[in-house]
Design a protein around this motif. Structure first.
Motif, mmCIF file in Angstrom:
data_model
loop_
_atom_site.group_PDB
_atom_site.id
_atom_site.type_symbol
_atom_site.label_atom_id
_atom_site.label_comp_id
_atom_site.label_asym_id
_atom_site.label_seq_id
_atom_site.Cartn_x
_atom_site.Cartn_y
_atom_site.Cartn_z
ATOM 1 N N GLY A 150 14.878 -61.748 79.366
ATOM 2 C CA GLY A 150 15.998 -61.085 78.714
ATOM 3 C C GLY A 150 16.098 -59.621 79.100
ATOM 4 O O GLY A 150 17.194 -59.091 79.322
ATOM 5 N N GLN B 159 16.724 -63.075 72.760
ATOM 6 C CA GLN B 159 15.339 -62.732 72.420
ATOM 7 C C GLN B 159 15.081 -61.251 72.640
ATOM 8 O O GLN B 159 14.462 -60.583 71.803
ATOM 9 N N PHE B 160 15.537 -60.718 73.770
ATOM 10 C CA PHE B 160 15.315 -59.299 74.042
ATOM 11 C C PHE B 160 15.966 -58.438 72.966
ATOM 12 O O PHE B 160 15.336 -57.533 72.395
ATOM 13 N N ALA C 230 17.695 -65.879 76.441
ATOM 14 C CA ALA C 230 16.771 -64.814 76.850
ATOM 15 C C ALA C 230 17.296 -63.448 76.417
ATOM 16 O O ALA C 230 16.549 -62.613 75.900
ATOM 17 N N LEU C 231 18.586 -63.209 76.620
ATOM 18 C CA LEU C 231 19.178 -61.949 76.165
ATOM 19 C C LEU C 231 19.072 -61.826 74.652
ATOM 20 O O LEU C 231 18.795 -60.742 74.127
ATOM 21 N N ASP D 44 22.996 -64.604 70.016
ATOM 22 C CA ASP D 44 22.872 -65.200 71.338
ATOM 23 C C ASP D 44 24.219 -65.310 72.052
ATOM 24 O O ASP D 44 24.260 -65.384 73.294
#
Length: 332
Positions: free
Chosen positions: A44, A167-168, A164-165, A113
Motif C-alpha cells: 500500500g 491497509q496503508f 493494500a491502499l 478501501d
C-alpha cells in the motif's frame, strides 16, 4: 502497532496488531474484511507514492498528501493534479482514517478501501486507469513480489490494489501529540496554563462539532462561509441531492492543525487566527447554516482576543511530530 519490512522473497507475511489508543473512540473500519499485514502495508505504501499510477507518470497520492504536513498539500489552496489541472477543494489530511465513517469533504464514499478510486480516476487529479495500472504492475518485478507476499494467490488486480491502499491509510494513526500524552497521563504531557485554558474554552465553544479526542463528530455542517459564486460548491448536496445538505461539508479533525494550512474545504484561510476570526465575526447566514452558529439572530461564536490566543495555544498541542516524521510512513 508494529510494522517492519523485509526484502526476503521467502518472507512469511505477518499480521499487524492494531491497537486502539486508549483515549480514542471505537474503530469504524472493519479490519476483519481486510486484515492488515506487513506486506499489505508495504504494498500500500508503494502504491501511495507511485506516480506511475497517474496518466502523467508523476502525480501520486503522496503528491498531494505530504507526510510532514499530516498528509495534506500544505500551502496550496486547492491541489494540482495531472497537467497542472486545479480542482476546487483543499486536500484533507490523511490521519486516523480507520476511526472515520465517511471520506472526502462531501462524504462521497463511506468505505476507506474504495476511497482511492475517486482521486485515482478523477481527470483533474491522477486521471488513472485501472487497466493501465494493472498492466504496469504486472511488468514490475517488485510489484509482482509484493502482491504475491501480501495476498493469497498473489493476483495483481484492482481489488488487491485497493485493499493494500486501504491497509496503508488505515494504519496512518496520529495519537502521540502532547495532548494525547496529557490525556493518557504520560511523560511529555504537561500542559501550560494557557494550553489548559485553551482546552477549557475549546470544550465550551468548539467541541460540539470537533468532538472526542479525534476532534470531529464525522458530521456534515454549514459553518457560515461566504459562498464563492464562481465555484458555487454545493457540498454534500452533490452526493445526497437533498436540499438540507446544500453547503454542508465534513467537520474536519483538528489533529496536526498547526501543520495543515490553508484551512476550510476551499483553503480560503491561511492562518488559525483567520479561522477564529471567521467564527467570531465572519459567519454568513447562508442556506442551511448550522444552528449552533445562529443564536437568535446573532451569528458566530463570541470569542475575545485572549480566548483566541489560548485556543490556538491548545490547538498546537495536537501536533504529533512522531507521526509527521515516522519513517514507516515516508516515501523513502
Amino acid at each position: 502497532m508494529l510494522i517492519s519490512c523485509s526484502n526476503d522473497d521467502d518472507y512469511q507475511n505477518v499480521p499487524i496488531d492494531f491497537k486502539v489508543p486508549s483515549n480514542f473512540p471505537a474503530l469504524a473500519y472493519d479490519f476483519t474484511n481486510n486484515p492488515p499485514t506487513e506486506k499489505g502495508f508495504e504494498l500500500g505504501k508503494k502504491l501511495f507514492y507511485d506516480g506511475r499510477l497517474a496518466s502523467d507518470g508523476i502525480v501520486s497520492c503522496g503528491f498531494c498528501h505530504i507526510q510532514e504536513n499530516a498528509f495534506t498539500h500544505h500551502g496550496h489552496t486547492v491541489s494540482h493534479g495531472v497537467n497542472n489541472a486545479a480542482g476546487t477543494r483543499n486536500s484533507p489530511p490523511i490521519q486516523n482514517m480507520a476511526f472515520q465513517t465517511a471520506y472526502m469533504w462531501d462524504g462521497a464514499t463511506t468505505h476507506l478501501d474504495l476511497q482511492p478510486i475517486i482521486p485515482f480516476t478523477s481527470p483533474i487529479e491522477m486521471n488513472g486507469n485501472f487497466s493501465n495500472a494493472i498492466a504496469m504492475m504486472k511488468n514490475d518485478a517488485e510489484y509482482k513480489k509484493l502482491f504475491k507476499q501480501a495476498f493469497d494467490g498473489g493476483e495483481i488486480n484492482s481489488e488487491n490494489m485497493l485493499k493494500a491502499l486501504g491497509q496503508f491509510m488505515a494504519l496512518l494513526v496520529s495519537s502521540n501529540s502532547k495532548f494525547d500524552k496529557y490525556r493518557r497521563n504520560e511523560s511529555g504531557g504537561t500542559m501550560t496554563a494557557d494550553e489548559l485554558d485553551g482546552y477549557a474554552i475549546f470544550n465550551q465553544k468548539c467541541a460540539s462539532c470537533h468532538a472526542t479526542d479525534l476532534f470531529t463528530d464525522n458530521s456534515f455542517r454549514n459553518n457560515g462561509l461566504a459562498i464563492n459564486l464562481q465555484v458555487n460548491d454545493i457540498g454534500r448536496f452533490r452526493v445526497t441531492q437533498l436540499e438540507s445538505d446544500k453547503y454542508k461539508f465534513k467537520v474536519p479533525s483538528l489533529r496536526n492543525i498547526e501543520k495543515t494550512a490553508p484551512y476550510m474545504h476551499d483553503g480560503r484561510f491561511y492562518t488559525l487566527e483567520a479561522v477564529l476570526d471567521h467564527y467570531s465575526s465572519g459567519v454568513v447566514n447562508t442556506q442551511n447554516l448550522d444552528e449552533s452558529l445562529n443564536n437568535n439572530g446573532t451569528l458566530g461564536i463570541p470569542l475575545t482576543q485572549t480566548e483566541k490566543t489560548k485556543i490556538i495555544a491548545f490547538l498546537k498541542t495536537l501536533t504529533d511530530n512522531e507521526f509527521l516524521t515516522n519513517p514507516k510512513f515516508a516515501e523513502y
